[in-house]
Design a protein around this motif. Sequence first.
Motif, short mmCIF file in Angstrom:
data_model
loop_
_atom_site.label_atom_id
_atom_site.label_comp_id
_atom_site.label_asym_id
_atom_site.label_seq_id
_atom_site.Cartn_x
_atom_site.Cartn_y
_atom_site.Cartn_z
N ILE A 101 28.03 23.50 0.38
CA ILE A 101 27.92 21.87 -0.02
C ILE A 101 29.16 21.41 -0.24
N GLY A 102 29.58 20.40 0.66
CA GLY A 102 30.99 19.66 0.54
C GLY A 102 31.75 20.20 1.88
N GLY A 103 32.22 19.19 2.41
CA GLY A 103 32.96 19.53 3.71
C GLY A 103 34.47 19.09 3.73
N GLY A 104 34.93 19.61 2.65
CA GLY A 104 36.56 19.29 2.32
C GLY A 104 37.21 20.72 2.99
N GLY A 105 38.44 20.93 2.49
CA GLY A 105 39.27 21.90 3.08
C GLY A 105 38.54 23.27 2.44
N ALA A 106 38.30 23.20 1.35
CA ALA A 106 37.55 24.53 0.61
C ALA A 106 36.12 25.02 1.23
N THR A 125 27.57 17.72 3.47
CA THR A 125 28.55 17.07 3.02
C THR A 125 28.23 15.60 2.86
N LYS A 126 28.62 14.70 1.71
CA LYS A 126 27.83 13.52 1.45
C LYS A 126 28.57 12.54 2.37
N ASP A 131 35.97 13.82 5.77
CA ASP A 131 36.07 12.61 4.82
C ASP A 131 36.20 13.08 3.46
N ALA A 132 37.25 13.67 3.09
CA ALA A 132 37.53 14.27 1.78
C ALA A 132 38.86 14.13 1.16
N ASN A 133 39.01 14.56 0.07
CA ASN A 133 40.29 14.59 -0.64
C ASN A 133 41.28 15.38 0.34
N THR A 134 40.78 16.47 0.94
CA THR A 134 41.75 17.48 1.79
C THR A 134 42.52 16.49 2.68
N MET A 136 43.24 13.29 2.56
CA MET A 136 44.37 12.59 2.01
C MET A 136 45.49 13.17 1.55
N ALA A 137 45.20 14.45 1.19
CA ALA A 137 46.33 15.22 0.97
C ALA A 137 47.11 15.77 2.16
C1 LIG Z 1 45.81 11.29 -2.29
C2 LIG Z 1 45.70 12.76 -2.47
C3 LIG Z 1 46.90 13.46 -2.40
C4 LIG Z 1 46.72 14.79 -2.90
N1 LIG Z 1 48.03 15.62 -2.46
C5 LIG Z 1 48.15 16.95 -2.69
C6 LIG Z 1 49.31 17.36 -2.37
O1 LIG Z 1 50.05 17.17 -2.00
N2 LIG Z 1 49.08 18.96 -2.68
C7 LIG Z 1 48.02 19.52 -3.23
O2 LIG Z 1 48.22 20.72 -3.20
N3 LIG Z 1 46.85 18.89 -3.47
C8 LIG Z 1 46.91 17.53 -3.40
N4 LIG Z 1 45.67 16.74 -3.62
C9 LIG Z 1 44.31 17.62 -4.14
C10 LIG Z 1 43.87 18.26 -3.10
O3 LIG Z 1 43.73 17.12 -2.01
C11 LIG Z 1 42.66 18.76 -3.41
O4 LIG Z 1 43.02 19.55 -4.42
C12 LIG Z 1 41.81 19.63 -2.43
O5 LIG Z 1 41.81 18.89 -1.14
C13 LIG Z 1 40.41 19.87 -2.75
O6 LIG Z 1 39.90 20.52 -1.70
P1 LIG Z 1 38.31 20.71 -1.68
O7 LIG Z 1 37.86 21.18 -0.55
O8 LIG Z 1 37.93 21.48 -2.95
O9 LIG Z 1 37.56 19.13 -2.04
P2 LIG Z 1 37.59 18.02 -1.33
O10 LIG Z 1 38.48 18.09 0.05
O11 LIG Z 1 37.72 16.52 -2.13
O12 LIG Z 1 36.00 17.89 -0.32
C14 LIG Z 1 35.02 17.77 -1.34
C15 LIG Z 1 33.76 17.78 -0.30
O13 LIG Z 1 32.66 17.60 -0.98
C16 LIG Z 1 31.75 16.50 -0.65
N5 LIG Z 1 30.72 16.24 -1.76
C17 LIG Z 1 31.25 15.89 -3.11
N6 LIG Z 1 30.07 15.68 -3.66
C18 LIG Z 1 29.00 16.23 -2.84
C19 LIG Z 1 27.69 16.11 -3.02
N7 LIG Z 1 27.05 15.86 -4.08
N8 LIG Z 1 27.04 16.50 -2.18
C20 LIG Z 1 27.54 16.92 -0.75
N9 LIG Z 1 28.86 16.95 -0.69
C21 LIG Z 1 29.69 16.18 -1.63
C22 LIG Z 1 32.86 15.38 -0.42
O14 LIG Z 1 32.23 14.46 0.73
C23 LIG Z 1 33.90 16.47 0.44
O15 LIG Z 1 33.59 16.58 1.77
C24 LIG Z 1 45.76 15.50 -3.32
C25 LIG Z 1 44.61 14.62 -3.68
C26 LIG Z 1 44.44 13.16 -3.17
C27 LIG Z 1 43.36 12.51 -3.55
#
Ligand SMILES: Cc1cc2nc3c(=O)[nH]c(=O)nc-3n(C[C@H](O)[C@H](O)[C@H](O)COP(=O)(O)OP(=O)(O)OC[C@H]3O[C@@H](n4cnc5c(N)ncnc54)[C@H](O)[C@@H]3O)c2cc1C
Length: 137
Positions: A101-106, A125-126, A131-134, A136-137
Motif C-alpha cells: 500500500i503506497g506507491g512512493g519510493g519505499a 496507491t491513493k 505522485d508521492a513525496n519521493t 518531490m524529494a
Molecule cells: C519537498 C520534499 C523534499 C524532500 N527532500 C528530501 C531530501 O532531500 N532528502 C531526503 O532524504 N528526504 C527528503 N524528503 C523526504 C522523502 O521524500 C521521504 O522521506 C520519502 O520520499 C518517503 O518515501 P515513502 O515511499 O515512504 O513515502 P512517499 O513517497 O510519501 O509515498 C507514500 C505513498 O503512499 C501513498 N498513500 C498514502 N496514504 C495512502 C492510503 N491511505 N492508501 C493508499 N496509498 C496511500 C501516497 O499516495 C504515496 O504514493 C523530502 C520530502 C519532501 C516532501
Amino acid sequence: MGYPDSLKQLIKKVESTRPDRVKKKQDSVEFPALSLEDRDKVLKAYHPDVKEEGRREVMIGPNKGYRIAHEYVDILEAKSRISPEKIDLSKPDYETDVLVIGGGGAGTAAALLAQEQGAKVIICTKLRHGDANTMMA
Ligand SMILES: Cc1cc2nc3c(=O)[nH]c(=O)nc-3n(C[C@H](O)[C@H](O)[C@H](O)COP(=O)(O)OP(=O)(O)OC[C@H]3O[C@@H](n4cnc5c(N)ncnc54)[C@H](O)[C@@H]3O)c2cc1C
C-alpha cells in the motif's frame, strides 16, 4: 570523459585567483559577491530548475496551474499505465502474495523486490503511481 574545454577555462580562472583568496583575512583580495538581482539573472539564464523554458504549466489535477519542470509535468499529466480491461473495479477481489500500500519510493522498491523474488504482487496507491513525496524529494 573529463571536463569540456569551456569548463577547463573556468577551472583555470578559479585556480589563478585561489592564492589571493586563501591568504590571511587581512591580506586577501575581496572579490565582490553578486548582488541578489545579478544572482537572479544568472539563475534565470542558466539554472535548469529556474529557467522559464525549463518549465510549463500543469494542465490537470491538483497541481493544475503550477509552472514546474517539464519532466514532472510529463509524469503528472501521463495517462495511467493500468489497463482498465485488466482490472475489474466492480469486483475488487484479488488474490496476491504481497499487497503493497503506497506507491512512493519505499512501496515501489518493496514491490519490485518482492516480484523479483517470485511473489505475486499488487501495489495500490491513493494517487497516481509516482505522485508521492519521493518525487518531490
Ligand atoms: C519537498 C520534499 C523534499 C524532500 N527532500 C528530501 C531530501 O532531500 N532528502 C531526503 O532524504 N528526504 C527528503 N524528503 C523526504 C522523502 O521524500 C521521504 O522521506 C520519502 O520520499 C518517503 O518515501 P515513502 O515511499 O515512504 O513515502 P512517499 O513517497 O510519501 O509515498 C507514500 C505513498 O503512499 C501513498 N498513500 C498514502 N496514504 C495512502 C492510503 N491511505 N492508501 C493508499 N496509498 C496511500 C501516497 O499516495 C504515496 O504514493 C523530502 C520530502 C519532501 C516532501
